[in-house]
Each structure stands twice: as C-alpha cells, then as structure tokens.
Write an enzyme that holds these catalytic residues in place. Sequence first.
Site, short mmCIF file in Angstrom:
data_model
loop_
_atom_site.label_atom_id
_atom_site.label_comp_id
_atom_site.label_asym_id
_atom_site.label_seq_id
_atom_site.Cartn_x
_atom_site.Cartn_y
_atom_site.Cartn_z
N TYR A 2 0.85 -1.22 -0.08
CA TYR A 2 -0.03 -0.02 -0.05
C TYR A 2 0.90 1.19 0.15
CZ TYR A 2 -4.25 -2.89 0.84
OH TYR A 2 -5.09 -3.92 0.90
N LYS A 57 3.17 -15.68 3.36
CA LYS A 57 3.28 -16.51 2.31
C LYS A 57 4.77 -16.80 1.85
CE LYS A 57 1.17 -18.39 -1.23
NZ LYS A 57 0.22 -19.57 -0.82
N ASP A 110 -3.26 -18.30 2.61
CA ASP A 110 -4.16 -18.92 1.78
C ASP A 110 -4.81 -20.19 2.87
OD1 ASP A 110 -1.92 -20.30 1.64
OD2 ASP A 110 -2.24 -21.10 -0.30
N ASP A 119 -5.57 -6.77 5.45
CA ASP A 119 -6.98 -6.08 5.00
C ASP A 119 -7.89 -6.92 4.57
OD1 ASP A 119 -8.41 -4.16 4.00
OD2 ASP A 119 -7.39 -3.52 2.55
N ASP A 151 -11.51 -8.17 6.59
CA ASP A 151 -12.84 -8.08 6.21
C ASP A 151 -13.46 -9.58 6.14
OD1 ASP A 151 -12.58 -5.64 5.88
OD2 ASP A 151 -12.58 -5.69 3.55
#
Length: 353
Positions: free
Chosen positions: A142, A187, A219, A243, A247
């Site tokens: 970001y 990851k 994942d 993020d 959610d």
Amino acid sequence: MNLKIAVLPGDGIGPEISAQGVEVMSAVCEKFGHTPEYAYAVCGADAIDKTGDPFPEETFQTCKNADAVLFSAVGDPKFDNDPTAKVRPEQGLLAMRKRLGLFANIRPVQTFKCLIHKSPLRAELVEHADFVCIRELTGGMYFGTKYQDNEKAYDTNLYTRPEIERILKVGFEYAMKRRRHLTVVDKANVLASSRLWRKIAQEMVPDYPEVKTDFMFVDNAAMRMIQEPTFFDVMVTENTFGDILTDEGSVISGSMGLLPSASTGEGTPVFEPVHGSWPQAKGQNIANPLAQILSVAMLFEYFDLKAEGLLVRKAVDASLDARVRTPEIQVEGVATYGTKEVGAWIVDYIRKA
C-alpha cells in the site's frame, strides 16, 4: 478527565453513524464526570470536494492535537468507477495512518449469541469464536513504490526489520493478555518479504516462551477462518493480507456493521468501524451504528476507562437482546429500527444505567 476528540465523519453513511458515536460518548462522559471536547474535520471524498485533498493539513493538525480520533468511513462511487482518478478518498485514510504513525490495526472478531443465526457459517462453527487480528498498517504494497502504464504495473511489497519487529511485538503482547496463542500469517513459500517476517518472528519466539506460536500461509489462514474460526486467538500479519483477512473475519459475526477497530502507534490513536462508507445507503437511516459505537468502547478502554467501555458494551448487548436492530440483523417479521433510533435507545440505556 478531559478528552479532546477529533471527529472525522467522512463519506456515505459516515456522518450518520458518527453522530450516534458522539451521542453515546457524550452520554457516557456525562455519567462518569468526564468532559469531552469535539473538533470536527473533513477527510475522504468530502475533503476532496471541499479542498482538493483527501487528508488536508488542517485535518492532520486537528488529529495531531487530539487525544483520539473517532473516524467513520471514506469512499465514493465517482472515484471507484474512475480508474484514471489521480486523487482518491482512500488516500486520505492511508495518509492519516502514515502521518500519525499508526502502524498497528487492532480488529477484534467476536460473535453475539443472539445473532449466531445471522452468520453465513453454521452455528456450531462460529459459536464462541473470539479472536483478534493485528494488521501492520503503514508498510507493504500500500505504501511501496508503484508504477502503471498501459502495458504493465507493479506495487512493491517493501518491509524493513524495525517495521516487522514492532508489529510482531504488538502481536505477542496481545497474546500474553489473552489465551497465549499467536498465529503469524505470511506467504513465506513464495514471497521474500514473508520470509523475512517469518525469520524475525522465529527469532522473537524465545522472548515469549509462554506464548504458543504457529505459522500459517495466508491462503491456509483464509480457509481455517471459515472452517474453524475458534482455532485463532491472536493473528498478526502484513498490510495487504491483513486487509483481506480482517474483512473476511468481520462477516463471521453476521454483519460488518458489528465490529470496531483501533489503529495505534506513535501518534494519536484512531477508532473506527471496520466497514466502508456504503454510499448506496447514504441518508436512508438504515446503517448499523453498532460498530461505530463499539469503537467508542475501544476508545475508552484505550485510556484505561474500563467501566466506561464496559457500559457501552452492555448497552449494545442490551439493544441486541431487546431486538432494537437495523434491518440487516433484525429477526424476520420484527419491525426494524433506524440508525438514529438504535443510537437513541443506547443513549437512553446509558443514562438510566
């Protein structure tokens, strides 16, 4: 206690839920003898329309000089649907986090017994789910170097050791206060940045021998949150993964309108709902104000005003039990309440408590 609060209503449903948060805070402060002082400022699309900047200098100074920020939401379809827009509402939120040094986003995920049936997951999976997602907030893709032309684009997922160490420290310390289980999400099988995260986390594990620490690819973590949300106690991860996962976690409770968050770090802390601006509902008095109101509870608790925070939480629980609910969480066949009516009921409960 005097509390200087910067209030940033933002866009969409933001002003509607913000008003309820302020009313609840004022009611609690009156009951406990505190003096709140509110300073309002613009951000997001509202700020772009008024100043051309999604986080103008005046807003930054208002936040900087406050004890805490009560933030609502930013976002507007006219920017979402324009890929060529150079200035966007969300840039204001990123700028606020960066300029205030808010590197740790704390998002508790919990279920409410009377709303278990509203969760998209089976009741036996989500009952007793109670965990905290800690998201690194000022690094990664970001904020890394970006490039885009008509043929290629890239975002740089840059992290440094100090950035990783400080957010992992927050994760370990939260785990020590809770059930002493920390899951580091990365990851590392693919990304170099994740391998650095894992290396540093492994180095820090001996400093917290009482914490059970495990590592999980993002994942796998996404699947585990759906298959067995009760597995998690505290989860810590980088900005982009956080993020997405938070959610996902927010809907476990049955509505994004139920969960609050805090962003903390070097400067003025920010307290906000996890949901967005929901512009389609703007002005309709149907938005759920509970996430905003519970953000007020987190604000009180941040300043060690535990009784004040607890009263807010009791009032929210009481409103749910009394079926004083906005449409998305109301029992079928029962009349629904509007944003203002839910807020007013909770304020009345606090005053009578």
